[in-house]
Design an enzyme around this catalytic site. Structure first.
Site, PDB file in Angstrom:
ATOM      1  N   ASN A  90       1.013  -0.991   0.284  1.00 10.84           N
ATOM      2  CA  ASN A  90      -0.169  -0.500  -0.198  1.00 10.84           C
ATOM      3  C   ASN A  90       0.894   0.883  -0.146  1.00 10.84           C
ATOM      4  OD1 ASN A  90      -2.019   1.949   0.570  1.00 10.84           O
ATOM      5  ND2 ASN A  90      -1.999   1.234   2.548  1.00 10.84           N
ATOM      6  N   LYS A 148       3.360   0.920   2.903  1.00  6.25           N
ATOM      7  CA  LYS A 148       2.811  -0.214   4.525  1.00  6.25           C
ATOM      8  C   LYS A 148       2.922  -1.449   3.296  1.00  6.25           C
ATOM      9  CE  LYS A 148      -0.612   2.875   6.156  1.00  6.25           C
ATOM     10  NZ  LYS A 148      -1.659   3.222   5.632  1.00  6.25           N
ATOM     11  N   ARG A 195      -2.763  -2.181  -3.807  1.00  3.05           N
ATOM     12  CA  ARG A 195      -3.735  -1.372  -3.310  1.00  3.05           C
ATOM     13  C   ARG A 195      -4.110  -0.120  -4.249  1.00  3.05           C
ATOM     14  NH1 ARG A 195      -5.180   3.827   0.687  1.00  3.05           N
ATOM     15  NH2 ARG A 195      -7.346   3.835   1.047  1.00  3.05           N
ATOM     16  N   LEU A 202     -16.186   2.629   9.676  1.00  2.27           N
ATOM     17  CA  LEU A 202     -15.996   4.672  10.560  1.00  2.27           C
ATOM     18  C   LEU A 202     -14.925   3.936  11.132  1.00  2.27           C
ATOM     19  CD1 LEU A 202     -19.183   4.344  12.387  1.00  2.27           C
ATOM     20  CD2 LEU A 202     -18.662   5.057  10.638  1.00  2.27           C
ATOM     21  N   GLY A 203     -14.043   5.242  10.209  1.00  5.31           N
ATOM     22  CA  GLY A 203     -12.550   4.811  10.683  1.00  5.31           C
ATOM     23  C   GLY A 203     -12.324   6.411  10.466  1.00  5.31           C
ATOM     24  N   ASN A 204     -10.747   7.166  10.944  1.00  7.90           N
ATOM     25  CA  ASN A 204     -10.775   8.121  10.531  1.00  7.90           C
ATOM     26  C   ASN A 204     -11.892   8.967   8.976  1.00  7.90           C
ATOM     27  OD1 ASN A 204      -9.915  10.664  11.242  1.00  7.90           O
ATOM     28  ND2 ASN A 204      -7.613  10.516   9.952  1.00  7.90           N
ATOM     29  N   ARG A 248     -12.718  15.207   7.352  1.00  8.01           N
ATOM     30  CA  ARG A 248     -13.791  15.781   6.574  1.00  8.01           C
ATOM     31  C   ARG A 248     -14.918  16.313   6.240  1.00  8.01           C
ATOM     32  NH1 ARG A 248     -11.539  10.548   3.518  1.00  8.01           N
ATOM     33  NH2 ARG A 248      -9.423  10.863   2.917  1.00  8.01           N
ATOM     34  N   ASP A 287      -9.764  12.039  17.408  1.00 16.01           N
ATOM     35  CA  ASP A 287     -10.081  10.924  18.134  1.00 16.01           C
ATOM     36  C   ASP A 287     -11.468  10.432  18.635  1.00 16.01           C
ATOM     37  OD1 ASP A 287      -9.414   7.831  19.241  1.00 16.01           O
ATOM     38  OD2 ASP A 287      -7.435   8.824  18.591  1.00 16.01           O
ATOM     39  N   ARG A 327     -11.650   8.478  20.478  1.00 17.03           N
ATOM     40  CA  ARG A 327     -11.834   8.486  22.539  1.00 17.03           C
ATOM     41  C   ARG A 327     -11.929   9.197  23.322  1.00 17.03           C
ATOM     42  NH1 ARG A 327      -6.644   4.498  20.383  1.00 17.03           N
ATOM     43  NH2 ARG A 327      -6.464   6.478  18.652  1.00 17.03           N
ATOM     44  N   VAL A 362     -13.663   3.386  14.762  1.00 19.50           N
ATOM     45  CA  VAL A 362     -15.072   4.016  15.852  1.00 19.50           C
ATOM     46  C   VAL A 362     -15.641   3.196  15.618  1.00 19.50           C
ATOM     47  CG1 VAL A 362     -16.752   5.430  15.262  1.00 19.50           C
ATOM     48  CG2 VAL A 362     -14.632   6.381  14.701  1.00 19.50           C
ATOM     49  N   GLU A 369     -16.202  -0.573  14.993  1.00 21.27           N
ATOM     50  CA  GLU A 369     -14.691  -1.565  16.252  1.00 21.27           C
ATOM     51  C   GLU A 369     -14.701  -1.497  17.672  1.00 21.27           C
ATOM     52  OE1 GLU A 369     -11.733  -3.223  14.166  1.00 21.27           O
ATOM     53  OE2 GLU A 369     -12.296  -3.435  12.455  1.00 21.27           O
ATOM     54  N   GLU A 404      -8.379  -5.282   5.731  1.00 26.51           N
ATOM     55  CA  GLU A 404      -8.414  -4.526   3.912  1.00 26.51           C
ATOM     56  C   GLU A 404      -6.603  -5.508   3.135  1.00 26.51           C
ATOM     57  OE1 GLU A 404      -8.995  -0.195   5.218  1.00 26.51           O
ATOM     58  OE2 GLU A 404     -10.007  -0.229   3.147  1.00 26.51           O
TER      59      GLU A 404
HETATM   60  P1  AMP Z   1      -9.196   3.888  11.229  1.00 29.48           P
HETATM   61  O1  AMP Z   1      -9.016   4.732  10.154  1.00 29.48           O
HETATM   62  O2  AMP Z   1     -10.155   2.320  10.502  1.00 29.48           O
HETATM   63  O3  AMP Z   1      -7.695   3.484  11.989  1.00 29.48           O
HETATM   64  O4  AMP Z   1      -9.588   4.168  12.646  1.00 29.48           O
HETATM   65  C1  AMP Z   1      -8.800   5.593  13.570  1.00 29.48           C
HETATM   66  C2  AMP Z   1      -9.943   5.951  14.408  1.00 29.48           C
HETATM   67  O5  AMP Z   1     -10.857   5.065  15.181  1.00 29.48           O
HETATM   68  C3  AMP Z   1      -9.678   6.867  14.834  1.00 29.48           C
HETATM   69  O6  AMP Z   1      -9.408   8.700  14.745  1.00 29.48           O
HETATM   70  C4  AMP Z   1     -10.267   6.872  16.587  1.00 29.48           C
HETATM   71  O7  AMP Z   1     -11.389   8.153  16.700  1.00 29.48           O
HETATM   72  C5  AMP Z   1     -10.597   5.442  16.293  1.00 29.48           C
HETATM   73  N1  AMP Z   1     -10.923   5.021  17.168  1.00 29.48           N
HETATM   74  C6  AMP Z   1      -9.781   3.423  17.133  1.00 29.48           C
HETATM   75  N2  AMP Z   1      -9.746   3.360  18.833  1.00 29.48           N
HETATM   76  C7  AMP Z   1     -10.742   3.666  19.673  1.00 29.48           C
HETATM   77  C8  AMP Z   1     -11.026   3.519  20.305  1.00 29.48           C
HETATM   78  N3  AMP Z   1     -10.599   1.842  21.078  1.00 29.48           N
HETATM   79  N4  AMP Z   1     -13.560   3.701  20.836  1.00 29.48           N
HETATM   80  C9  AMP Z   1     -13.454   4.984  20.214  1.00 29.48           C
HETATM   81  N5  AMP Z   1     -12.889   5.509  19.084  1.00 29.48           N
HETATM   82  C10 AMP Z   1     -11.256   4.251  18.753  1.00 29.48           C
END
Ligand code: AMP
Length: 426
Positions: free
Chosen positions: A14, A21, A98, A216-218, A248, A289, A291, A338, A340, A391
């Site tokens: 990637n 990566k 990727r 739901l990630g960043n 975004r 984030d 959290r 987010v 998960e 992925e």
């Molecule tokens: P990703 O792009 O899938 O790696 O997601 C990253 C985002 O996941 C981070 O910016 C956090 O907002 C969220 N995240 C990661 N771990 C946790 C957690 N334990 N609780 C809540 N949000 C989390």
């Protein structure tokens, strides 16, 4: 026995503009042999972090200048060779890359040749940030192992099944076609993997179930998947459209852009930067984030609460929209950082949707369990699930299946969660 039959490893690459990566997988059991990251390529402070997963995990790190992607891949090859997993091994079946944008033409993983490279290059105007870096990675890997199949796996491919009614913007057709303006969608490998695993979790074939996937990630996107086929997704021409994300804005009245230009006097690049990097959760409350946002909410922080509410409101709108698009929904599934991990987001997104058959069991939702699981009460009309995305495994699976000519029947086996999984953006 031919070399191809004994070859069972796939290297997944990637490539970002200044990063690389990688993961090396054994496709006999989908296990990860090694993984890592080279960052700050082209700077004096480049860093390579390599983890070997065989015989207990071992992590190695080295810093020092790595001039370009060629040097980065050679450094990775050296690390793998030191572990007895060299790229010259006959056990390596293929390299899977990727590629963010495959336009309309790349509907499946594709073995790279000169014509494919030219096509990916032709798509640079619609993916100026991603495709050039992805191309560099492919060219570098090809130079290192010209004899090996190099497979491009496109973020957009899973969404190429969207009907025109979902994929077209309601703008002048000639202008749209002249500039290839349409909704492509992204995170496709994740939506494909997670929707398929959700069907397996329900004990069904993908063709038997309708699923709403919330990645739901960043970066964040939703998709509506009918019988294993994507019929709508929330990202569009670029990953900016749709849900509220870490940085975004997601959906916005396009006239905001004209307003910012005409009234606020902002340049196009400034607006691009504002909407992609200084909006979403970070624009609303200063943090992206989840959290940290939850911690601030617990302390009574109103900006954090409003950011959370806006995030959840948008999620609800997409759940409702995709419920209507699908007509019947068998499962709603949460994935990525987010999705998960953030139980309060899952709870709030589904709250009040009992009439749609959507209910979350409080105990199941808040249980600390990193694996695939149902969080709806037994017997619920619609299953609500958490399925960790992977992925890299999906890219490896599609790559390996293509090399062995059995794409249609493949179904990746998930790996045990170990918390060390590198993520991909958008
Ligand atoms: P990703 O792009 O899938 O790696 O997601 C990253 C985002 O996941 C981070 O910016 C956090 O907002 C969220 N995240 C990661 N771990 C946790 C957690 N334990 N609780 C809540 N949000 C989390």
């Amino acid at each position: 026995m031919t070399e191809h039959r004994v070859a069972h490893r796939v290297l997944v690459l990637n490539s970002g503009s200044s990063s690389l990566k990688y993961q090396l997988l054994d496709m006999r059991d989908s296990s990860r042999l090694a993984a890592g990251l080279v960052e700050r390529i082209g700077e004096h402070t480049s860093r390579l972090v390599h983890t070997l997963f065989v015989d207990g995990a071992e992590r190695r790190e080295r810093t020092g200048p790595i001039g370009d992607h060629d040097a980065a891949l050679k450094a990775v090859a050296d690390e793998l060779a030191a572990d007895g997993l060299g790229l010259d091994s006959p056990e390596l079946a293929a390299i899977g890359h990727r590629v963010v944008h495959g336009g309309r033409q790349f509907t499946e993983p594709t073995v790279v040749d000169d014509a494919v490279l030219a096509e990916i290059e032709r798509l640079i105007p619609v993916a100026p940030l991603h495709n050039p870096a992805n191309l560099t990675g492919i060219r570098t890997a090809r130079a290192l192992r010209p004899d090996l199949p190099q497979v491009a796996v496109f973020d957009t491919a899973f969404h190429t099944t969207m009907p025109e009614s979902a994929a077209r913007y309601a703008i002048d057709v000639e202008t749209a076609d002249a500039h290839r303006i349409r909704r492509y969608g992204f995170h496709g490998t994740s939506h494909a993997y997670v929707s398929r695993r959700t069907a397996a979790l329900l004990g069904k074939e993908p063709s038997e179930v309708n699923v709403i996937v919330l990645h739901l990630g960043n970066g964040a996107s939703a998709s509506a998947v009918r019988g294993g086929v994507c019929v709508d997704t929330s990202m569009g021409l670029t990953p900016l459209e749709g849900l509220v994300m870490g940085t975004r804005s997601g959906d916005i009245d396009p006239a905001v852009v004209f307003h910012l230009k005409r009234v606020a006097g902002m340049a196009t690049d400034e607006i691009d930067d504002l909407l992609n990097k200084r909006s979403g959760l970070v624009g609303l409350c200063g943090d992206n984030d989840m959290r940290e946002i939850r911690r601030r909410i617990d302390e009574g922080d109103r900006a954090a609460q409003l950011a959370f509410d806006i995030y959840v409101h948008r999620l609800k709108k997409y759940i409702g929209a995709y419920y209507a698009v699908l007509g019947r929904v068998d499962a709603l599934v949460f994935t990525a950082g987010v999705g998960e991990n953030a139980a309060p987001v899952r709870e709030a997104a589904v709250a009040g949707l009992e009439q749609l058959g959507l209910v979350v069991d409080g105990g199941l939702n808040s249980a600390r369990d990193g694996g695939e699981r149902l969080i709806s009460p037994p017997g619920a009309r619609v299953a609500v699930a958490v399925v960790p995305t992977d992925e890299e495994l999906e890219i490896a699976t599609q790559t390996y299946a293509l090399v062995h000519g059995k794409l249609a029947t493949v179904c990746a086996v998930p790996r045990a969660p170990d918390g060390a999984r590198p993520r991909t953006r958008p």
